[in-house]
Design a protein around this motif. Structure first.
Motif, PDB file in Angstrom:
ATOM      1  N   GLU A 150       0.842  -1.206   0.000  1.00  0.00           N
ATOM      2  CA  GLU A 150       0.000   0.000   0.000  1.00  0.00           C
ATOM      3  C   GLU A 150       0.875   1.253   0.000  1.00  0.00           C
ATOM      4  O   GLU A 150       1.907   1.306   0.667  1.00  0.00           O
ATOM      5  CB  GLU A 150      -0.886   0.015   1.249  1.00  0.00           C
ATOM      6  N   ILE A 151       0.437   2.238  -0.773  1.00  0.00           N
ATOM      7  CA  ILE A 151       1.004   3.583  -0.706  1.00  0.00           C
ATOM      8  C   ILE A 151      -0.090   4.492  -0.176  1.00  0.00           C
ATOM      9  O   ILE A 151      -1.113   4.701  -0.832  1.00  0.00           O
ATOM     10  CB  ILE A 151       1.478   4.088  -2.086  1.00  0.00           C
ATOM     11  N   ASP A 152       0.098   5.007   1.030  1.00  0.00           N
ATOM     12  CA  ASP A 152      -0.898   5.864   1.674  1.00  0.00           C
ATOM     13  C   ASP A 152      -0.329   7.285   1.740  1.00  0.00           C
ATOM     14  O   ASP A 152       0.424   7.617   2.648  1.00  0.00           O
ATOM     15  CB  ASP A 152      -1.210   5.336   3.078  1.00  0.00           C
ATOM     16  N   LEU A 153      -0.699   8.096   0.739  1.00  0.00           N
ATOM     17  CA  LEU A 153      -0.152   9.451   0.684  1.00  0.00           C
ATOM     18  C   LEU A 153      -0.690  10.325   1.809  1.00  0.00           C
ATOM     19  O   LEU A 153      -0.003  11.228   2.287  1.00  0.00           O
ATOM     20  CB  LEU A 153      -0.461  10.085  -0.678  1.00  0.00           C
ATOM     21  N   ASP A 154      -1.919  10.083   2.233  1.00  0.00           N
ATOM     22  CA  ASP A 154      -2.482  10.869   3.328  1.00  0.00           C
ATOM     23  C   ASP A 154      -1.715  10.635   4.626  1.00  0.00           C
ATOM     24  O   ASP A 154      -1.430  11.570   5.373  1.00  0.00           O
ATOM     25  CB  ASP A 154      -3.957  10.520   3.538  1.00  0.00           C
ATOM     26  N   ALA A 155      -1.372   9.374   4.877  1.00  0.00           N
ATOM     27  CA  ALA A 155      -0.620   9.041   6.089  1.00  0.00           C
ATOM     28  C   ALA A 155       0.882   9.160   5.875  1.00  0.00           C
ATOM     29  O   ALA A 155       1.657   8.989   6.818  1.00  0.00           O
ATOM     30  CB  ALA A 155      -0.958   7.626   6.543  1.00  0.00           C
ATOM     31  N   GLN A 156       1.287   9.448   4.623  1.00  0.00           N
ATOM     32  CA  GLN A 156       2.698   9.587   4.272  1.00  0.00           C
ATOM     33  C   GLN A 156       3.501   8.337   4.642  1.00  0.00           C
ATOM     34  O   GLN A 156       4.537   8.399   5.325  1.00  0.00           O
ATOM     35  CB  GLN A 156       3.303  10.826   4.952  1.00  0.00           C
TER      36      GLN A 156
END
Length: 204
Positions: A150-156
């Protein structure tokens, strides 16, 4: 926002072409004819791409005003830098620009901290995350679906499911030795032999 999109390699032929190490997922956009790129060192540029073609799996570029091998050799190791809108996103939601991935925290699915992405390496076969660990060492993590869950940009953060040995091969060696020792000490040899594969099978 300025992003490094390529590094110039060797001269190719005698008409000013150069090989380039691509550092962008969209070379057709960033490195197409007519693109004007800043450079590092700054005094080398700006450079305007005149032609581009693929030869033996490598991208070859020729720049305006560079018409011979001598001029091409003078550009070797120059970084090519594009101006990119920081709000711009790829059309495919499963794709990411390098600047979106830089500095993401890398953790395993069970929350173990691995480090921070400091560089994206674009290889012909796959992309690699260069991750700086808390102790200052580096580990390379292939950016493939089997490993990057997973790439979670919101959680960086980037969540990974590393195979045995990817993050710390010493731990794998130690666990293998422990399993061998347990098997040697066990009074029931069949039980010891069964235990080692079960342990290896769980570390996926």
């Amino acid at each position: 926002m300025q992003l490094v999109v390529a590094r110039i390699g060797r001269a190719h032929g005698i008409k000013g072409e150069v090989t380039v190490e691509v550092r962008t997922d969209e070379p057709e956009v960033r490195l197409g004819p007519g693109a004007v790129l800043a450079t590092d060192p700054p005094g080398t540029g700006p450079l305007t791409i005149e032609t581009g073609r693929v030869h033996s799996g490598r991208l070859l570029l020729r720049f305006a005003g560079v018409n011979d091998r001598t001029g091409a050799e003078a550009l070797r190791n120059t970084l090519l830098i594009a101006e990119v809108d920081p709000e711009e996103l790829p059309d495919d939601p499963e794709e990411f620009y390098d600047h979106q991935l830089m500095d993401l925290d890398v953790v395993t699915e069970d929350g173990v901290e691995v480090g921070r992405i400091t560089e994206i390496s674009h290889l012909p076969s796959q992309d690699l995350f260069i991750v700086e660990r808390p102790d200052g060492s580096e580990v390379m993590i292939p950016f493939v679906a089997e490993i990057v869950a997973e790439i979670d940009l919101d959680a960086q953060r980037a969540v990974i499911t590393p195979p045995p040995g990817l993050i710390d091969d010493r731990a794998v060696v130690a666990s293998a030795r422990d399993a061998e020792q347990d098997g040697a000490d066990d009074e029931a040899p069949d039980d010891g032999a069964d235990g080692a594969p079960d342990q290896a099978g769980e570390a996926r």
